[in-house]
Design an enzyme around this catalytic site. Structure first.
Site, PDB file in Angstrom:
ATOM      1  N   SER A   1      32.196 -22.531  -9.776  1.00 38.20           N
ATOM      2  CA  SER A   1      32.698 -21.219 -10.518  1.00 38.20           C
ATOM      3  C   SER A   1      33.347 -20.478  -8.995  1.00 38.20           C
ATOM      4  O   SER A   1      34.498 -20.498  -8.960  1.00 38.20           O
ATOM      5  CB  SER A   1      31.953 -20.046 -11.108  1.00 38.20           C
TER       6      SER A   1
ATOM      7  N   HIS B   1      33.045 -15.360  -7.463  1.00 36.29           N
ATOM      8  CA  HIS B   1      34.680 -16.042  -8.102  1.00 36.29           C
ATOM      9  C   HIS B   1      35.790 -15.295  -7.159  1.00 36.29           C
ATOM     10  O   HIS B   1      36.981 -16.182  -6.384  1.00 36.29           O
ATOM     11  CB  HIS B   1      34.907 -15.599  -9.719  1.00 36.29           C
TER      12      HIS B   1
END
Length: 514
Positions: free
Chosen positions: A293, A344
């Site tokens: 991610s 993220h």
């Protein structure tokens, strides 16, 4: 008359393209309609130039409504626009027979103002009004050839110039998105899938111990020097949904970034973003973590940098979708507790800086690349320093208890005592358990007085802590504090009167004290 109207239309279109900075959006198959647009100072002007003849105002209104509806649906307008104006320029043989100038305002929310102009029978004041409303900077001046053959030749020549400009603009966009074939994106997808299958085979991708064994981000191990986990965790995924979602993103976003930046720039961005995302996860998330991610958000960061460098192409093609996905994922991340927002956001910023360090193939500037690289290094090492100093995260009681259990299995009792000691000042819910584990380590190390003190503190915080009570009774018995040991054995039987171990201890202590 039609050739004359074509000539006038071509002159106007060419002027907008060459002198006013407009770009074509679409042209109709029969060349009767051309749409152009220009964004300037937070204002977007969309111009429709039509050769259609409208006999009645209602026909014109219907056409305007349909065109504006289609454009607002399909055109990605730049964000934060102050005003969006739609200009309908109709070049016709005559004006509608009724009052066409009383056109109603647009009912499309995205469009602030609608203007209508009909040039017929050399009504140059309509062009003057259009130029004024659209904020044109250069006047348009031309003469219409009188001879039909000359008029047709000039019209054809103008059309060729327009087609060439349009071709060059489309070629520029095509070139931007075709710098390389996305080979490495497919290689990364294959590696991730192979590793996932191996994880499932060796113990399960959702099993924390298996994840840690294969290199997941695990703060206690990283604090002991296993920094390679920042990279290895990028290839591990937790469950089918996790890898499915990430590989889908890598297929669509990864291939796009690789086409724009080229192969080796793409892989540099991917790994640098993944590393900064992993460091951010280490700094802000105590739990075991894995996944691509951070690297994938870094690819979004690279696309945002591309948008800054090529705003026209960006917003004309992928811009709104990219911004929407970034905002949606950030909101999604803050809404769900299990999502690793540190990875993220850390990857997003890291990817943006990494993309600036490698730059786009056609925009290499060494001083900017050095500046972005310096920014990336300061950012990443700053995160790392903060993470190491963030005791609240690094000595999270839940994670440390898991780590201590692993150390006990490995019989590393000195490290057990050290980990428990470092975690206790930050513990809230599991202070008694940490004291118990430290006492167990001290018993194994022969430090019985320290173990006794920890066990007393543990049962004070958690009076029904059976394991701590039992070990404390054994220590009291060893130190000949028999009455204290007997009292604790009675408490143990009150807690679990059917426990044979507690019964045996009570009988033994009763005989000894009688």
């Amino acid at each position: 008359m039609y050739i004359k109207n074509q000539f006038v239309r071509h002159q106007l279109v060419l002027h907008l393209l060459e002198q006013e900075g407009y770009e074509t959006i679409t042209t109709s198959s029969n060349q009767d309609e051309i749409l152009l647009w220009r964004k300037m100072n937070r204002m977007t002007n969309i111009v429709r130039i039509s050769l259609k003849q409208f006999d009645w105002a209602r026909e014109l209104d219907h056409s305007i409504e349909q065109i504006e509806k289609n454009v607002s649906k399909n055109l990605q307008l730049p964000l934060f626009q102050k005003e969006v104006n739609f200009h309908h320029v109709c070049i016709a043989d005559y004006v509608p027979v009724d009052n066409w100038q009383q056109h109603k305002a647009s009912n499309i929310k995205a469009i602030d103002h609608t203007y209508v102009y009909i040039w017929a029978s050399d009504q140059d004041e309509q062009f003057a009004r259009f130029f004024k409303n659209a904020g044109m900077k250069h006047p348009l001046s031309f003469s219409i050839p009188e001879q039909p053959m000359e008029l047709e030749q000039h019209a054809q020549y103008l059309k060729q110039r327009i087609d060439h400009i349009d071709y060059q603009a489309k070629k520029e966009v095509a070139d931007v998105f075709n710098k390389a074939k996305p080979i490495l994106s497919y290689v990364l997808i294959a590696i991730n899938i192979v590793v996932f299958v191996l994880l499932e085979w060796m113990g399960g991708s959702t099993d924390p111990d298996t994840l840690i064994k294969f290199g997941a981000k695990y703060n206690p191990a990283m604090m002991e020097g296993e920094w390679w986990r920042v990279v290895s965790s990028m290839f591990l995924h937790i469950g089918v949904f996790h890898i499915g979602l990430n590989m889908m993103a890598l297929y669509f976003v990864g291939t796009l970034v690789e086409r724009i930046f080229g192969n080796y720039r793409f892989i540099i961005i991917y790994f640098l973003a993944g590393i900064s995302g992993g460091i951010a996860s280490f700094a802000f998330n105590a739990n075991v973590a894995a996944g691509a991610s951070g690297a994938l958000f870094g690819l979004f960061g690279a696309l945002l940098l591309f948008g800054l460098k090529n705003p026209k192409i960006f917003f004309k093609t992928i811009g709104m979708n990219v911004i929407f996905l970034v905002i949606l994922n950030i909101i999604f991340g803050f809404s769900i507790q299990q999502v690793d927002n540190g990875a993220h956001l850390g990857g997003l910023i890291g990817g943006f800086l990494a993309a600036g360090a490698v730059q786009l193939p056609s925009m290499r500037k060494s001083w900017k690349q050095i500046l972005f690289l310096f920014g990336y290094l300061v950012y990443s090492f700053g995160l790392l320093y903060y993470g190491i100093q963030n005791d609240q995260i690094q000595y999270n009681e839940t994670v440390q208890i898991q780590h201590i259990q692993q150390l006990i299995e490995a019989e590393q009792y000195q490290k057990v005592a050290e980990s428990a000691s470092q975690s206790l000042p930050h513990a809230e819910e599991y202070q008694a358990e940490l004291l118990f584990y430290r006492s167990f380590a001290n018993i194994q190390l022969g430090n019985y007085k320290k173990a006794e003190k920890d066990l007393e503190a543990a049962v004070e915080k958690k009076p029904r802590f059976e394991e701590a009570l039992y070990n404390l009774a054994l220590i009291y018995q060893q130190e000949q504090k028999l009455s204290e040991a007997l009292e604790i054995s009675k408490k143990l039987l009150d807690l679990d009167q059917d426990n044979s171990t507690y019964q045996s201890l009570y009988k033994e202590l009763t005989k000894t004290t009688s």
